[in-house]
Design a protein around this motif. Structure first.
Motif, mmCIF file in Angstrom:
data_model
loop_
_atom_site.group_PDB
_atom_site.id
_atom_site.type_symbol
_atom_site.label_atom_id
_atom_site.label_comp_id
_atom_site.label_asym_id
_atom_site.label_seq_id
_atom_site.Cartn_x
_atom_site.Cartn_y
_atom_site.Cartn_z
ATOM 1 N N ALA A 225 -4.473 -53.281 -78.997
ATOM 2 C CA ALA A 225 -5.453 -54.286 -78.593
ATOM 3 C C ALA A 225 -5.903 -54.051 -77.151
ATOM 4 N N ALA A 226 -4.965 -53.682 -76.282
ATOM 5 C CA ALA A 226 -5.305 -53.446 -74.878
ATOM 6 C C ALA A 226 -6.239 -52.248 -74.733
ATOM 7 N N GLY A 264 -10.204 -38.527 -77.477
ATOM 8 C CA GLY A 264 -9.779 -38.785 -78.849
ATOM 9 C C GLY A 264 -9.171 -40.166 -79.026
ATOM 10 N N ALA A 265 -8.715 -40.774 -77.938
ATOM 11 C CA ALA A 265 -8.120 -42.109 -78.029
ATOM 12 C C ALA A 265 -9.158 -43.158 -78.375
ATOM 13 N N MET A 266 -10.427 -42.843 -78.171
ATOM 14 C CA MET A 266 -11.473 -43.820 -78.436
ATOM 15 C C MET A 266 -11.531 -44.173 -79.901
ATOM 16 N N ALA A 267 -11.358 -43.170 -80.760
ATOM 17 C CA ALA A 267 -11.447 -43.432 -82.205
ATOM 18 C C ALA A 267 -10.362 -44.398 -82.640
ATOM 19 N N GLY A 268 -9.161 -44.226 -82.113
ATOM 20 C CA GLY A 268 -8.060 -45.103 -82.488
ATOM 21 C C GLY A 268 -8.168 -46.480 -81.884
ATOM 22 N N ALA A 269 -9.038 -46.646 -80.866
ATOM 23 C CA ALA A 269 -9.154 -47.936 -80.198
ATOM 24 C C ALA A 269 -10.223 -48.804 -80.835
ATOM 25 N N ARG A 270 -10.931 -48.264 -81.785
ATOM 26 C CA ARG A 270 -12.009 -49.048 -82.389
ATOM 27 C C ARG A 270 -11.476 -49.995 -83.447
#
Length: 270
Positions: A225-226, A264-270
């Motif tokens: 969530a953060a 690549g962390a952006m995809a998992g943060a969506r």
């Protein structure tokens, strides 16, 4: 190596957490919370050091009025935040002592004139880091369980809002007088600053959920969530705000995404 020792902070803050909240924590939760708040204690200490350097840079740039006094107050606020975080460590049963790492000097930006140098740091510190801090601390305040912890986070949040506004207001005031060449150079710097922001924040926001609702209630964040909140803050607050001051923030953010190892962390943060 020197250490930061803030023992006695719980008494200084007169902080107590109710026994019920503490009883709900198992040993894993308690250790996670202590590590979280001890890390925050260190981060707030480092922030005080950064604002001290910023005050000197404002003077060299000839930016006067009440701004130097305001930054001096911000230094004191960050010291108080460190002490408040230490208080939470103590009430959780930990020791608020941590070794101070070797820290690089606050950037002087010797390749730029004093005004450009201080603008780079004001943007990096206030418009980027402190704006993200406001979003994350507000989320923590909302999820905090014990009323005493809610009040402590509300106190820190109010100061962080002021730290972010300081930079946004200074940039807004100076923006009309910035030359096209300076705007372009600041845009180039933004690629670096946004990359460093994402690298730093994601390294401190683990890609995992909080171990329990009890841990989350005492400040151990849900990392997923953060991370989503971090990217939303960049997209919805930071980039539009910088664009409004005439800086090419959108293209800088896209360039940072293209080169950053964290993209690549952006995809998992969506």
């Amino acid at each position: 190596m020197s250490s930061l020792d803030l023992r006695g902070a719980a008494d200084r803050a007169d902080l107590r957490l109710d026994a019920r909240a503490l009883a709900e924590l198992d040993e894993v939760d308690r250790r996670s919370a202590i590590l979280t708040w001890r890390g925050r204690m260190l981060n707030e200490h480092v922030s005080a050091r950064v604002f001290s350097a910023l005050a000197r840079q404002l003077e060299r740039a000839g930016i006067r009025g009440d701004r130097r006094a305001r930054v001096a107050a911000m230094v004191a606020e960050e010291w108080r935040h460190a002490d408040r975080c230490a208080a939470v460590v103590e009430v959780l049963g930990g020791e608020p002592v941590i070794e101070l790492p070797s820290l690089p000097p606050v950037p002087e930006h010797e390749d730029a004139d004093p005004l450009e140098a201080v603008l780079r740091n004001v943007i990096s510190v206030s418009c980027l880091s402190e704006t993200v801090a406001v979003a994350l601390i507000d989320a923590e305040r909302r999820s905090a369980g014990p009323p005493a912890l809610q009040r402590l986070l509300a106190e820190i949040l109010a100061d962080e809002v002021g730290h972010a506004r300081f930079g946004w207001r200074l940039l807004e005031e100076l923006a009309p007088s910035l030359s096209p060449a300076l705007r372009e150079r600041l845009g180039d710097y933004l690629v670096i600053a946004l990359d460093e922001l994402a690298t730093h924040e994601l390294s401190h926001l683990p890609a995992r959920a909080s171990p329990s609702t009890a841990a989350e209630a005492v400040g151990v964040c849900d990392g997923h969530a953060a991370r989503r909140l971090f990217f939303a803050t960049v997209h919805e607050v930071i980039v539009p705000g910088l664009q409004a001051s005439g800086l090419p923030a959108l293209s800088a953010w896209r360039a940072a995404q293209a080169t950053g190892t964290w993209a690549g962390a952006m995809a998992g943060a969506r």
